[in-house]
Design a protein around this motif. Structure first.
Motif, PDB file in Angstrom:
ATOM      1  N   MET A   1      36.123  40.385  35.446  1.00  0.00           N
ATOM      2  CA  MET A   1      35.236  40.924  36.450  1.00  0.00           C
ATOM      3  C   MET A   1      34.581  39.794  37.248  1.00  0.00           C
ATOM      4  O   MET A   1      34.514  39.867  38.448  1.00  0.00           O
ATOM      5  CB  MET A   1      34.197  41.788  35.759  1.00  0.00           C
ATOM      6  CG  MET A   1      33.288  42.438  36.723  1.00  0.00           C
ATOM      7  SD  MET A   1      34.047  43.889  37.411  1.00  0.00           S
ATOM      8  CE  MET A   1      32.730  45.004  37.403  1.00  0.00           C
ATOM      9  N   ILE A   2      34.102  38.775  36.557  1.00  0.00           N
ATOM     10  CA  ILE A   2      33.445  37.662  37.233  1.00  0.00           C
ATOM     11  C   ILE A   2      34.435  36.915  38.109  1.00  0.00           C
ATOM     12  O   ILE A   2      34.102  36.495  39.218  1.00  0.00           O
ATOM     13  CB  ILE A   2      32.787  36.718  36.210  1.00  0.00           C
ATOM     14  CG1 ILE A   2      31.624  37.431  35.537  1.00  0.00           C
ATOM     15  CG2 ILE A   2      32.331  35.435  36.870  1.00  0.00           C
ATOM     16  CD1 ILE A   2      30.997  36.655  34.422  1.00  0.00           C
ATOM     17  N   HIS A   3      35.673  36.779  37.622  1.00  0.00           N
ATOM     18  CA  HIS A   3      36.686  36.071  38.399  1.00  0.00           C
ATOM     19  C   HIS A   3      36.953  36.759  39.723  1.00  0.00           C
ATOM     20  O   HIS A   3      37.102  36.108  40.750  1.00  0.00           O
ATOM     21  CB  HIS A   3      37.991  35.951  37.618  1.00  0.00           C
ATOM     22  CG  HIS A   3      37.955  34.888  36.575  1.00  0.00           C
ATOM     23  ND1 HIS A   3      37.715  33.575  36.876  1.00  0.00           N
ATOM     24  CD2 HIS A   3      38.122  34.946  35.231  1.00  0.00           C
ATOM     25  CE1 HIS A   3      37.733  32.855  35.764  1.00  0.00           C
ATOM     26  NE2 HIS A   3      37.979  33.667  34.751  1.00  0.00           N
ATOM     27  N   HIS A   4      37.035  38.075  39.702  1.00  0.00           N
ATOM     28  CA  HIS A   4      37.352  38.805  40.930  1.00  0.00           C
ATOM     29  C   HIS A   4      36.212  38.783  41.938  1.00  0.00           C
ATOM     30  O   HIS A   4      36.443  38.822  43.136  1.00  0.00           O
ATOM     31  CB  HIS A   4      37.722  40.251  40.603  1.00  0.00           C
ATOM     32  CG  HIS A   4      39.031  40.356  39.898  1.00  0.00           C
ATOM     33  ND1 HIS A   4      40.226  40.172  40.535  1.00  0.00           N
ATOM     34  CD2 HIS A   4      39.323  40.594  38.593  1.00  0.00           C
ATOM     35  CE1 HIS A   4      41.207  40.307  39.663  1.00  0.00           C
ATOM     36  NE2 HIS A   4      40.686  40.552  38.470  1.00  0.00           N
ATOM     37  N   ARG A   5      34.997  38.722  41.479  1.00  0.00           N
ATOM     38  CA  ARG A   5      33.854  38.746  42.394  1.00  0.00           C
ATOM     39  C   ARG A   5      33.356  37.364  42.801  1.00  0.00           C
ATOM     40  O   ARG A   5      32.858  37.186  43.901  1.00  0.00           O
ATOM     41  CB  ARG A   5      32.705  39.519  41.763  1.00  0.00           C
ATOM     42  CG  ARG A   5      33.013  40.967  41.647  1.00  0.00           C
ATOM     43  CD  ARG A   5      31.816  41.717  41.188  1.00  0.00           C
ATOM     44  NE  ARG A   5      32.183  43.096  40.992  1.00  0.00           N
ATOM     45  CZ  ARG A   5      31.431  44.099  41.392  1.00  0.00           C
ATOM     46  NH1 ARG A   5      30.284  43.863  41.952  1.00  0.00           N
ATOM     47  NH2 ARG A   5      31.832  45.324  41.181  1.00  0.00           N
ATOM     48  N   LEU A   6      33.495  36.401  41.929  1.00  0.00           N
ATOM     49  CA  LEU A   6      32.926  35.086  42.197  1.00  0.00           C
ATOM     50  C   LEU A   6      33.995  34.015  42.409  1.00  0.00           C
ATOM     51  O   LEU A   6      34.011  33.333  43.438  1.00  0.00           O
ATOM     52  CB  LEU A   6      32.002  34.675  41.037  1.00  0.00           C
ATOM     53  CG  LEU A   6      31.282  33.354  41.190  1.00  0.00           C
ATOM     54  CD1 LEU A   6      30.298  33.423  42.334  1.00  0.00           C
ATOM     55  CD2 LEU A   6      30.564  33.027  39.898  1.00  0.00           C
ATOM     56  N   PHE A   7      34.884  33.872  41.454  1.00  0.00           N
ATOM     57  CA  PHE A   7      35.837  32.761  41.490  1.00  0.00           C
ATOM     58  C   PHE A   7      36.877  32.918  42.586  1.00  0.00           C
ATOM     59  O   PHE A   7      37.109  31.992  43.364  1.00  0.00           O
ATOM     60  CB  PHE A   7      36.510  32.613  40.133  1.00  0.00           C
ATOM     61  CG  PHE A   7      37.532  31.523  40.102  1.00  0.00           C
ATOM     62  CD1 PHE A   7      37.134  30.191  40.111  1.00  0.00           C
ATOM     63  CD2 PHE A   7      38.879  31.819  40.099  1.00  0.00           C
ATOM     64  CE1 PHE A   7      38.073  29.174  40.099  1.00  0.00           C
ATOM     65  CE2 PHE A   7      39.824  30.806  40.077  1.00  0.00           C
ATOM     66  CZ  PHE A   7      39.410  29.492  40.083  1.00  0.00           C
ATOM     67  N   TYR A   8      37.556  34.055  42.676  1.00  0.00           N
ATOM     68  CA  TYR A   8      38.642  34.212  43.636  1.00  0.00           C
ATOM     69  C   TYR A   8      38.191  34.100  45.096  1.00  0.00           C
ATOM     70  O   TYR A   8      38.854  33.434  45.884  1.00  0.00           O
ATOM     71  CB  TYR A   8      39.385  35.524  43.409  1.00  0.00           C
ATOM     72  CG  TYR A   8      40.227  35.522  42.156  1.00  0.00           C
ATOM     73  CD1 TYR A   8      40.982  34.417  41.795  1.00  0.00           C
ATOM     74  CD2 TYR A   8      40.250  36.620  41.316  1.00  0.00           C
ATOM     75  CE1 TYR A   8      41.738  34.398  40.645  1.00  0.00           C
ATOM     76  CE2 TYR A   8      41.018  36.617  40.158  1.00  0.00           C
ATOM     77  CZ  TYR A   8      41.753  35.503  39.833  1.00  0.00           C
ATOM     78  OH  TYR A   8      42.504  35.490  38.694  1.00  0.00           O
TER      79      TYR A   8
END
Length: 68
Positions: A1-8
């Motif tokens: 979830m964090i990857h899709h909203r923040l990292f990517y």
């Protein structure tokens, strides 16, 4: 979830700049006699293409692979 909203989203914006920084030295060492066209085929190639376009102002910089 964090990857899709923040990292990517951050990675999508920063990756071209990181690639430009990594390959800056190699671009400087390119010894080309004549450049007619500089083609940026995707979003990540645009920083490299812009650097080459500044180095060779007589070359046409484009995103199209078709000849005019």
């Amino acid at each position: 979830m964090i990857h899709h909203r923040l990292f990517y989203p951050a990675y999508r914006l920063i990756r071209p700049l990181v690639l430009d920084r990594i390959f800056r030295r190699q671009v400087r060492t390119l010894r080309l006699d004549r450049v007619d066209r500089i083609v940026a085929c995707d979003l990540f190639a645009i920083p490299l293409a812009s650097r080459l376009a500044r180095r060779y102002p007589s070359a046409k910089a484009t995103t199209s692979l078709e000849f005019d």
